[in-house]
Design an enzyme around this catalytic site. Structure first.
Site, mmCIF file in Angstrom:
data_model
loop_
_atom_site.group_PDB
_atom_site.id
_atom_site.type_symbol
_atom_site.label_atom_id
_atom_site.label_comp_id
_atom_site.label_asym_id
_atom_site.label_seq_id
_atom_site.Cartn_x
_atom_site.Cartn_y
_atom_site.Cartn_z
ATOM 1 N N SER A 123 0.831 -1.209 0.000
ATOM 2 C CA SER A 123 0.000 0.000 0.000
ATOM 3 C C SER A 123 0.860 1.251 0.000
ATOM 4 O O SER A 123 0.330 2.350 -0.048
ATOM 5 C CB SER A 123 -0.946 -0.006 1.195
ATOM 6 O OG SER A 123 -0.197 -0.099 2.374
ATOM 7 N N HIS B 153 -2.093 -2.565 -5.832
ATOM 8 C CA HIS B 153 -2.597 -2.167 -4.517
ATOM 9 C C HIS B 153 -4.095 -2.435 -4.447
ATOM 10 O O HIS B 153 -4.899 -1.684 -4.988
ATOM 11 C CB HIS B 153 -2.271 -0.682 -4.265
ATOM 12 C CG HIS B 153 -2.772 -0.189 -2.943
ATOM 13 N ND1 HIS B 153 -3.067 1.126 -2.699
ATOM 14 C CD2 HIS B 153 -3.050 -0.851 -1.790
ATOM 15 C CE1 HIS B 153 -3.501 1.252 -1.461
ATOM 16 N NE2 HIS B 153 -3.512 0.072 -0.891
ATOM 17 N N GLU C 288 -5.262 -0.077 -7.568
ATOM 18 C CA GLU C 288 -4.239 0.887 -8.006
ATOM 19 C C GLU C 288 -3.092 0.063 -8.597
ATOM 20 O O GLU C 288 -2.460 -0.718 -7.880
ATOM 21 C CB GLU C 288 -3.695 1.669 -6.799
ATOM 22 C CG GLU C 288 -4.367 2.978 -6.513
ATOM 23 C CD GLU C 288 -3.652 3.773 -5.396
ATOM 24 O OE1 GLU C 288 -3.634 4.998 -5.474
ATOM 25 O OE2 GLU C 288 -3.124 3.166 -4.443
ATOM 26 N N ASN D 13 -3.239 6.622 -0.668
ATOM 27 C CA ASN D 13 -2.710 6.727 0.694
ATOM 28 C C ASN D 13 -1.832 7.964 0.877
ATOM 29 O O ASN D 13 -1.763 8.525 1.967
ATOM 30 C CB ASN D 13 -1.935 5.461 1.070
ATOM 31 C CG ASN D 13 -2.891 4.335 1.439
ATOM 32 O OD1 ASN D 13 -4.083 4.574 1.641
ATOM 33 N ND2 ASN D 13 -2.403 3.114 1.507
#
Ligand SMILES: CC/C=C\CC(=O)SCCNC(=O)CCNC(=O)[C@H](O)C(C)(C)COP(=O)(O)OP(=O)(O)OC[C@H]1O[C@@H](n2cnc3c(N)ncnc32)[C@H](O)[C@@H]1OP(=O)(O)O
Length: 713
Positions: A404, A425, A437, A475
Site C-alpha cells: 500500500s 494495490h 491501483e 494513501n
C-alpha cells in the site's frame, strides 16, 4: 439509429445506437417518426419496440437536460395500436420508462431493469415516478426508484413489470405476441390510467430513512420519494406536473454535474496513458491463464478469492503449512457464507474451489503467468521473496506486489526482470472492493501495465494506473488528512468534533472512528518505523520528525492500552473488546488534555469551517502535487481512486472535482492562509500547478495540458 422493419402487420422499431442504445436526441426523433409511420399505415396492426443487442440503457447522459422522453412515453402509451416492448439486456432509466409506457413487456430471462437516475443526480422524470407506482404499487416503487437498484427478469415478472419471461429470442416472441393481440382493446393496458396500489400505506418514512442512510447527502433519492408518494395521491396528470417541478430542483442542485462526472470518470480511469506516450490504445496486454499468490493472510486470501471468482486458477502459497491451512479455512468460510446467503450455489462454490491449489514454498511455481506477493509490509522480506521468485519462475512470469506504500523500484531491483514488476494495490476486502491501483515502477514495461489493467478488469475491478511514490495516489493523499486530524485534536477538538465534520461532509466514518476500526497500534508502528529509518529516537516530547510536525497522541493512547475497537477503547469507548458502538469518554478526554499539557500545547475552540478546511484542503493540495509530478495522468484517476477506495461522497464528484466546484482560487487562497500558520507541515505548501490553474482559471478538462507544459519547463 432506429431500424423500421414492417412484417406481417407488425412494425418492429429496433434502436441501433451502440454501445448501450442510449436515447440520444436522434434516437428519440427516430422512435417518434417510427411510431407515427406505424400509426398511419393501415397495414400495420401492432408495434414492437426493441433494441439491437440490448434494449435501451436510458437517456444519453450527456443530453439528459432535455427530457423529451416524456413526450415519447405519452405517444407510446396513447397509441391506438398495441405496443409491445421486447427486452433483452438492459432496460434502464428512460429505457425502463419507455418499456413501462408500452402496453405489454416481453423480456429475456437475463434482462435487467432499473432506475439508475438517482445515481446520476436526476429523477425518472419522463413520467417514471408516476407510472411505476401505478404498475407495481407504492411499496415496490419506493424501494426501487430511490435505490437505483437493478433487478432481474424473474423479479420484474413477480412485481408485474414484465408480462412474460422467455428463454429464446425476445424479439421473435414479442412479434408473435404482437400479431396475436392486434385489434384488442387497450384501456386497461395503459399504465397511467391505473390506480396506485397500496397508496394508503405509510411506506414513506421507512423509505426516507433508508435512502438517507444508503444515499447519504444525495438529494435526488429523497426528491424521488416525495414525488412518487405525492403522485400516488393525485391524478396522473397532476403527478406529472409535480414531477416536472421537482426535476428542476435536482437539475439545478449541482449534484447532477458531480454525479455524472463521477460516472464518466470511473469509465475514463482504466484508460491509461504513460509519460512515454504508450497507452491503452497502442499496447496490448497478455492474458493471465493461471496465477499464484504469496501469503495467506487477509490480503492474500482476498486477492485469491478475487481471482477465483473470475475463473482464474490460483495457487495459494505460504512458507508454513499452519498459516496456509488457516488462510484456506478463512477462504472456505467466506465462500460457505456466500452459499448460505444464496449469493452463489453450492455447485458454483465447488466449481470455484476446484480452481484453488495450495503449496508450501515456491518450488512449484515453474509454470505460472503471474505471481502476486501479499505478505506484510516489510521491504527486506519482499525483496527476498522477489529474488527467490525471480530464480524459480519462468522469465516471462509477471511478478507483482500488493503493497500500500512501499517503493516498487526497490522491490523490482531484487529481480532481473524489473520490467515485469508492478504494484497491485488492492483495498480491503480485496474480493469486494472495486478499486485496484496498478503502480508502475521506473522500469515497468508498457506491456506489463497493459496486462495489469486487463487483469484488473477481468477480476471485476476498476484498475487505475499510478506512478511510484510513498503511498501512491490514495494513501499519499490520505496521510495528509490523517495528520491534520491529529493536529486538530492537539489544538482543541475532541475526536467526535472532527468525525462529525468529516461525516457531515459525506464520508461514512470520520478519521478517528476509522482509526479505531483499523487499530491505533498500526499507525503508531508506522510512525516509529519512519522515525527509526530517519535515525531519530522518539521520546514523549518529540513533536517534529525530519523538520515536520508530528503527533504522538495515538502513541499515548496505545501506551495506555487503547488500540481501538479490538481493545474496547481507542479514541472512543466501545464498552468491551470488539464492541461496535462508539461512545464519548471522559477518560480519553483526560488523556488528550494531559498530553497537551505535557507539551505546553494550549487548547482552543476550533471553528467548524477550520476543521473542514484542515481535513480536506491538504488532501486536495496533495492531489494537485500528484498531477504536477505525473503520478496520476488525469484528475479523473484521482477522483475514481477516492470514490471507490475511500468512499469519498460521490455527489461531490471526488476531491479534484470538488476543488474545481468550490473554485481553485478560493482553494488556493485558503491553502496559502494555512501555510502561513503551519510552517512545519510541508503538506500546506501550495502546489505550483494549483497556483497556475487558479490564476489562469483553466477549465478542468484542460488541467493536464497546463501540468504537461509546466513539467517541460
Ligand atoms: C428525464 C429523465 C429521463 C431519463 C433519464 C435517464 O435515462 S438517465 C440515464 C439512466 N441510465 C443510466 O444511468 C445507465 C448508465 N449506464 C450503465 O449503467 C452501464 O453503462 C450499462 C448500461 C449497465 C452497461 O455497462 P457496461 O459495463 O457494459 O458498459 P459501460 O458502463 O462501460 O458503458 C459502455 C460505454 O457506454 C457509455 N454509456 C453508458 N451509458 C450511457 C448513457 N446513458 N449515456 C451516454 N453514454 C453512456 C459509457 O460511458 C461507455 O463509454 P466509453 O466511451 O466506452 O467509456
Amino acid at each position: 439509429m432506429v431500424d423500421y422493419i414492417a412484417r406481417d402487420g407488425v412494425a418492429l422499431l429496433q434502436v441501433n445506437n451502440p454501445p448501450v442504445n442510449a436515447l440520444s436526441h436522434h434516437v428519440r426523433v427516430a422512435i417518434e417518426e417510427g411510431l407515427k409511420k406505424a400509426g398511419q399505415d393501415p397495414r400495420i396492426k401492432s408495434i414492437v419496440i426493441s433494441g439491437k443487442g440490448s434494449f435501451i440503457a436510458g437517456a444519453d447522459i450527456k443530453d439528459v437536460s432535455k427530457p423529451t422522453i416524456l413526450e415519447l412515453c405519452d405517444l407510446i402509451e396513447s397509441s391506438g395500436k398495441p405496443v409491445v416492448a421486447a427486452i433483452k439486456g438492459f432496460a434502464l432509466g428512460g429505457g425502463h420508462e419507455i418499456a413501462i409506457s408500452c402496453h405489454y413487456r416481453i423480456a429475456h430471462e437475463k434482462s435487467k431493469f432499473g432506475f439508475p437516475e438517482v445515481d446520476i443526480g436526476i429523477l425518472p422524470a419522463a413520467g417514471g415516478t408516476q407510472r411505476f407506482p401505478r404498475l407495481v404499487g407504492l411499496e415496490a416503487a419506493l424501494d426501487l426508484i430511490p435505490s437505483g437498484r437493478h433487478i432481474g427478469a424473474a423479479q420484474a415478472f413477480k412485481l408485474g413489470i414484465v408480462d412474460k419471461v422467455v428463454r429464446g429470442d425476445a424479439v421473435e416472441e414479442a412479434v408473435k405476441f404482437a400479431k396475436s393481440i392486434a385489434g384488442e382493446p387497450l384501456v386497461d393496458r395503459r399504465t397511467s390510467q391505473r390506480p396506485v396500489m397500496g397508496a394508503e400505506n405509510a411506506f414513506l418514512a421507512a423509505a426516507v430513512k433508508l435512502a438517507m442512510k444508503k444515499k447519504k447527502g444525495m438529494i435526488a433519492p429523497i426528491v424521488c420519494l416525495s414525488v412518487s408518494f405525492m403522485g400516488s395521491l393525485l391524478p396522473f396528470e397532476q403527478g406529472i406536473q409535480v414531477e416536472a417541478a421537482e426535476a428542476v430542483v435536482v437539475f439545478t442542485s449541482g449534484q447532477m454535474g458531480a454525479l455524472q462526472y463521477a460516472f464518466f470518470a470511473q469509465r475514463a480511469a482504466p484508460k491509461w496513458l504513460l509519460p512515454c506516450g504508450a497507452s491503452f490504445k497502442t499496447v496490448k496486454g497478455r492474458p493471465i491463464r493461471n496465477a499464484a499468490v504469496i501469503g495467506a493472510g487477509t490480503m492474500g486470501t482476498g486477492i485469491t478469492m478475487a481471482m477465483l471468482n473470475a475463473g482464474i486458477p490460483v495457487t495459494l502459497v505460504e512458507q508454513d503449512r499452519k498459516f496456509l491451512d488457516k488462510g484456506v479455512s478463512l477462504l472456505k468460510l467466506l465462500y460457505a457464507g456466500s452459499v448460505s446467503l444464496r449469493k452463489i450455489t453450492q455447485d458454483q462454490c465447488d466449481a470455484i474451489l476446484s480452481k484453488l491449489n495450495t503449496a508450501v514454498g515456491y518450488k512449484s511455481l515453474t509454470n505460472v503467468d503471474l505471481v502476486i506477493e501479499a505478505v506484510y509490509e516489510n521491504m527486506a522480506l519482499k525483496k527476498q521473496i522477489f529474488a527467490e521468485l525471480d530464480r524459480i519462475c519462468p522469465p516471462e512470469t509477471f511478478l507483482w506486489t500488493n503493497t500500500s506504500a512501499l517503493d516498487i523500484d526497490e522491490i523490482a531491483s531484487a529481480t532481473r526482470r524489473p520490467d515485469k514488476v508492478l504494484g497491485t494495490h488492492f483495498f480491503v476486502p480485496a474480493y469486494h472492493m472495486k478499486l485496484l491501483e496498478n503502480v508502475r515502477g521506473k522500469l515497468t514495461s508498457a506491456e506489463t501495465v497493459a496486462s495489469a489493467q486487463m487483469f484488473g478488469t477481468r477480476i471485476g475491478k476498476i484498475p487505475v494506473v499510478v506512478g511510484n511514490c510513498h503511498g501512491f495516489v490514495g494513501n499519499r493523499m490520505l496521510h495528509k488528512y490523517v495528520y491534520e486530524a491529529d493536529f486538530l485534536i492537539e489544538e482543541g477538538c475532541w475526536p467526535e468534533d472532527v468525525d462529525m465534520v468529516a461525516e457531515n461532509f459525506g464520508l461514512p466514518l470520520g478519521p478517528f472512528k476509522v482509526r479505531d476500526l483499523s487499530g491505533l497500534d498500526i499507525r503508531v508502528r508506522g510512525l516509529l518505523e519512519q522515525a527509526k529509518a530517519a535515525g531519530i529516537e522518539i521520546n514523549p516530547a518529540t513533536r517534529f520528525l525530519n523538520g515536520e510536525r508530528i503527533s504522538l497522541l495515538s502513541k499515548s493512547l496505545v501506551d495506555k492500552g487503547h488500540c481501538g475497537r479490538k481493545t474496547g477503547r481507542g479514541f472512543y469507548n466501545y464498552g468491551k473488546p470488539g464492541g461496535k458502538i462508539p461512545l464519548n469518554d471522559r477518560f480519553i478526554k483526560d488523556v488528550i488534555v494531559e498530553y497537551c499539557a505535557e507539551r505546553g500545547i494550549e487548547r482552543r475552540k476550533v471553528a467548524y469551517q477550520e476543521i473542514e478546511e484542515r481535513l480536506f484542503l491538504p488532501l486536495i493540495n496533495e492531489g494537485f502535487k500528484i498531477l504536477e509530478e505525473g503520478i496520476a495522468s488525469k484528475p479523473e484517476d484521482i477522483d475514481t481512486i477516492w470514490l471507490l477506495g475511500y468512499a469519498w461522497p460521490r455527489h461531490t464528484g471526488g476531491p479534484m472535482y470538488y476543488a474545481n466546484m468550490v473554485g481553485l482560487d478560493k482553494i488556493y487562497n485558503r491553502i496559502c492562509h494555512y501555510n502561513e500558520l503551519h510552517k512545519h507541515s510541508a503538506h500546506w505548501q501550495p502546489s505550483l500547478l494549483l497556483k497556475k490553474l487558479a490564476a489562469s482559471k483553466t477549465p478542468m478538462k484542460d488541467w493536464m495540458e497546463v501540468a504537461q507544459a509546466s513539467s517541460k519547463l
